[in-house]
Design a protein around this motif. Structure first.
Motif, PDB file in Angstrom:
ATOM      1  N   HIS A 155     -57.906 -39.815  31.624  1.00 34.13           N
ATOM      2  CA  HIS A 155     -59.273 -39.292  31.531  1.00 34.13           C
ATOM      3  C   HIS A 155     -59.291 -37.900  30.918  1.00 34.13           C
ATOM      4  CE1 HIS A 155     -62.812 -37.054  33.024  1.00 34.13           C
ATOM      5  NE2 HIS A 155     -63.449 -38.181  32.781  1.00 34.13           N
ATOM      6  N   LYS A 156     -58.486 -37.008  31.456  1.00 35.12           N
ATOM      7  CA  LYS A 156     -58.444 -35.641  30.937  1.00 35.12           C
ATOM      8  C   LYS A 156     -57.917 -35.619  29.506  1.00 35.12           C
ATOM      9  CE  LYS A 156     -58.741 -31.161  31.141  1.00 35.12           C
ATOM     10  NZ  LYS A 156     -60.027 -30.617  30.695  1.00 35.12           N
ATOM     11  N   THR A 159     -60.895 -36.687  27.132  1.00 34.14           N
ATOM     12  CA  THR A 159     -61.980 -35.714  26.973  1.00 34.14           C
ATOM     13  C   THR A 159     -61.619 -34.627  25.971  1.00 34.14           C
ATOM     14  OG1 THR A 159     -61.205 -34.388  28.854  1.00 34.14           O
ATOM     15  CG2 THR A 159     -62.874 -36.074  29.312  1.00 34.14           C
ATOM     16  N   ASP A 163     -65.322 -35.782  21.030  1.00 28.93           N
ATOM     17  CA  ASP A 163     -66.489 -35.030  21.491  1.00 28.93           C
ATOM     18  C   ASP A 163     -67.418 -35.899  22.329  1.00 28.93           C
ATOM     19  OD1 ASP A 163     -65.687 -32.664  20.410  1.00 28.93           O
ATOM     20  OD2 ASP A 163     -67.071 -32.685  18.716  1.00 28.93           O
ATOM     21  N   VAL A 165     -66.728 -38.386  24.310  1.00 30.37           N
ATOM     22  CA  VAL A 165     -66.203 -38.553  25.659  1.00 30.37           C
ATOM     23  C   VAL A 165     -66.351 -37.249  26.438  1.00 30.37           C
ATOM     24  CG1 VAL A 165     -64.153 -39.126  27.031  1.00 30.37           C
ATOM     25  CG2 VAL A 165     -64.584 -40.310  24.867  1.00 30.37           C
ATOM     26  N   SER A 166     -66.077 -36.141  25.781  1.00 33.49           N
ATOM     27  CA  SER A 166     -66.184 -34.835  26.427  1.00 33.49           C
ATOM     28  C   SER A 166     -67.623 -34.540  26.845  1.00 33.49           C
ATOM     29  CB  SER A 166     -65.670 -33.740  25.486  1.00 33.49           C
ATOM     30  OG  SER A 166     -65.700 -32.481  26.109  1.00 33.49           O
ATOM     31  N   GLN A 167     -68.578 -34.874  25.972  1.00 32.82           N
ATOM     32  CA  GLN A 167     -69.984 -34.611  26.280  1.00 32.82           C
ATOM     33  C   GLN A 167     -70.500 -35.502  27.410  1.00 32.82           C
ATOM     34  OE1 GLN A 167     -71.186 -35.004  22.065  1.00 32.82           O
ATOM     35  NE2 GLN A 167     -72.207 -33.034  22.282  1.00 32.82           N
ATOM     36  N   ASN A 169     -68.669 -36.465  29.954  1.00 31.94           N
ATOM     37  CA  ASN A 169     -67.927 -36.164  31.175  1.00 31.94           C
ATOM     38  C   ASN A 169     -68.804 -35.433  32.185  1.00 31.94           C
ATOM     39  OD1 ASN A 169     -65.678 -35.675  32.941  1.00 31.94           O
ATOM     40  ND2 ASN A 169     -65.566 -33.596  32.118  1.00 31.94           N
ATOM     41  N   TYR A 173     -63.556 -29.142  35.516  1.00 35.83           N
ATOM     42  CA  TYR A 173     -62.140 -29.061  35.132  1.00 35.83           C
ATOM     43  C   TYR A 173     -61.213 -29.180  36.340  1.00 35.83           C
ATOM     44  CZ  TYR A 173     -57.747 -26.930  33.584  1.00 35.83           C
ATOM     45  OH  TYR A 173     -56.417 -26.689  33.327  1.00 35.83           O
ATOM     46  N   GLU A 176     -60.799 -32.637  37.464  1.00 47.92           N
ATOM     47  CA  GLU A 176     -60.013 -33.408  36.502  1.00 47.92           C
ATOM     48  C   GLU A 176     -58.513 -33.204  36.701  1.00 47.92           C
ATOM     49  OE1 GLU A 176     -61.944 -34.195  32.327  1.00 47.92           O
ATOM     50  OE2 GLU A 176     -62.166 -32.077  32.802  1.00 47.92           O
ATOM     51  N   ASN A 314     -69.872 -28.304  27.689  1.00 47.09           N
ATOM     52  CA  ASN A 314     -70.448 -29.197  28.679  1.00 47.09           C
ATOM     53  C   ASN A 314     -70.538 -28.439  30.001  1.00 47.09           C
ATOM     54  OD1 ASN A 314     -70.919 -31.139  30.671  1.00 47.09           O
ATOM     55  ND2 ASN A 314     -69.637 -32.679  29.712  1.00 47.09           N
ATOM     56  N   GLU A 317     -68.374 -28.955  33.160  1.00 46.11           N
ATOM     57  CA  GLU A 317     -66.976 -28.516  33.195  1.00 46.11           C
ATOM     58  C   GLU A 317     -66.754 -27.382  34.188  1.00 46.11           C
ATOM     59  OE1 GLU A 317     -63.753 -26.439  30.123  1.00 46.11           O
ATOM     60  OE2 GLU A 317     -65.508 -27.474  29.318  1.00 46.11           O
TER      61      GLU A 317
END
Length: 371
Positions: A155-156, A159, A163, A165-167, A169, A173, A176, A314, A317
């Motif tokens: 998962h980490k 991300t 982008d 996937v990161s957005q 999430n 942190y 994660e 995001n 995070e």
């Protein structure tokens, strides 16, 4: 040749044992292994590889709390670019990343190695260090790219690749990295040193009204986060009118700006300081207004109410631990993790000072602290 160790008890499994020098209990109290009252056998050995940046190192420290809980008696070694930022009382061995450190780590055995960096050198170390369990990122030998050591790291890992996937999430942190290590996150706080024992003198700080630290910079990588001088002047003026005492914070890169803001508004500015002293200066604040930068991580670590101005990252995070608020511009940012604005003018100019002031007031009413 006589066998000296046959005639003298030595406990190399003790967390105080050095091997190259007398241990602290021997040096301080004259204790010897045979009758030592502070003998502390190590039950397991853990290596954390988190090289940098400073803020990322700081926000990794909650792992220390969980490791101590899950592995009582463990000996924790941490490899990093910035040893000074780590709490020396909580990490048994702090190593600066260099050839000598890498060489000796490769000759040792650990129960657990955790690598939280995707840099090739960090991943290569995970590959080459002997350990019963490994977590995080490894180096794929056939093409030399970072890759998840196991499914927990996927998962980490993803991300940081896409982008989209990161957005999408929604995990902070800290959660994660806990999951990457096979732990559930239970709100563990940062482990951090306030440097109060250094005895710094802060007599020049204002003594009336809550002190609101204003960290005016954000580094030079993602300058789309910057707020203009005009916005800072407006916020400072409004804070002063509301009964707060603004204090300008920053490093060498912010010094010129902070001098201008000080001259224009009269807000307190004491100058720049080495990192330990800067941390302790932030510790004197009642709340902190900052961008996403090192000062943000320090503020959270010091458990200060934090008003975080964010646009390009995001917001999920960042975990403020229920202390403070995240505020953003009045128009949607379209420059996710970008250092330059695609529209020419950063959306940070659409974050009004009044909105930041409201977040400060909601987090820390002006009448709550009187000196």
């Amino acid at each position: 040749m006589s066998h000296l160790l046959d005639n003298l008890t030595v406990h190399p499994d003790c967390r105080h044992f050095r091997g190259d020098l007398p241990c602290r209990p021997n040096k301080t109290h004259g204790y010897v292994c045979e009758s030592c009252p502070v003998y502390a056998p190590v039950t397991s050995r853990v290596l954390i590889i988190k090289l940098g940046a400073i803020g990322d190192v700081i926000r990794t420290t909650p792992l220390l709390r969980r490791l101590r809980q899950e592995r009582p008696g463990c000996f924790i070694t941490w490899l990093t670019h910035t040893p000074a930022i780590l709490p020396q009382a909580e990490v048994d061995e702090i190593l600066k990343f260099d050839f000598a450190s890498a060489l000796q780590l490769q000759a040792r055995q650990f129960d657990v190695v955790i690598n939280l960096d995707k840099e090739k050198e960090a991943c290569a170390l995970l590959n080459t260090i002997s350990a019963k369990e490994k977590f995080g990122y490894a180096l794929r030998p056939h093409d030399g790219v970072a890759w998840p050591q196991n499914q927990l790291a996927e998962h980490k890992f993803l991300t940081g690749l896409f982008d989209q996937v990161s957005q999408a999430n929604t995990m902070p942190y800290v959660q994660e990295i806990f999951e990457l290590c096979g732990f559930d996150f239970r709100g563990e706080e940062y482990v951090f040193d306030t440097h109060e024992d250094k005895g710094f003198n802060w007599n020049q700080l204002p003594s009336s009204g809550p002190r609101i630290g204003l960290n005016t910079g954000c580094g030079d990588r993602w300058t789309t986060r910057l707020w203009s001088d005009e916005k800072w002047i407006s916020l400072i003026t409004q804070l002063q009118q509301a009964g707060y005492s603004p204090v300008l914070l920053g490093g060498e890169a912010e010094d010129a700006r902070n001098r201008v803001l000080h001259a224009t508004t009269g807000a307190a500015y004491l100058g720049t300081f080495p990192l330990p002293q800067f941390i302790n200066l932030m510790h004197q604040m009642d709340a902190i207004v900052t961008q996403v930068t090192m000062a943000m991580h320090i503020s959270i670590a010091l458990r200060k109410p934090t008003i975080l101005m964010n646009n390009i990252f995001n917001s999920h995070e960042f975990d403020l631990y229920g202390r403070g608020q995240i505020v953003g511009p009045n128009r949607e940012c379209v420059c996710f993790y970008r250092g330059t604005c695609q529209l020419g003018t950063s959306c940070m100019e659409d974050l009004p000072a009044e909105k930041v002031l409201q977040a400060v007031a909601a987090t820390l009413p002006a009448a709550t602290i009187l000196r």
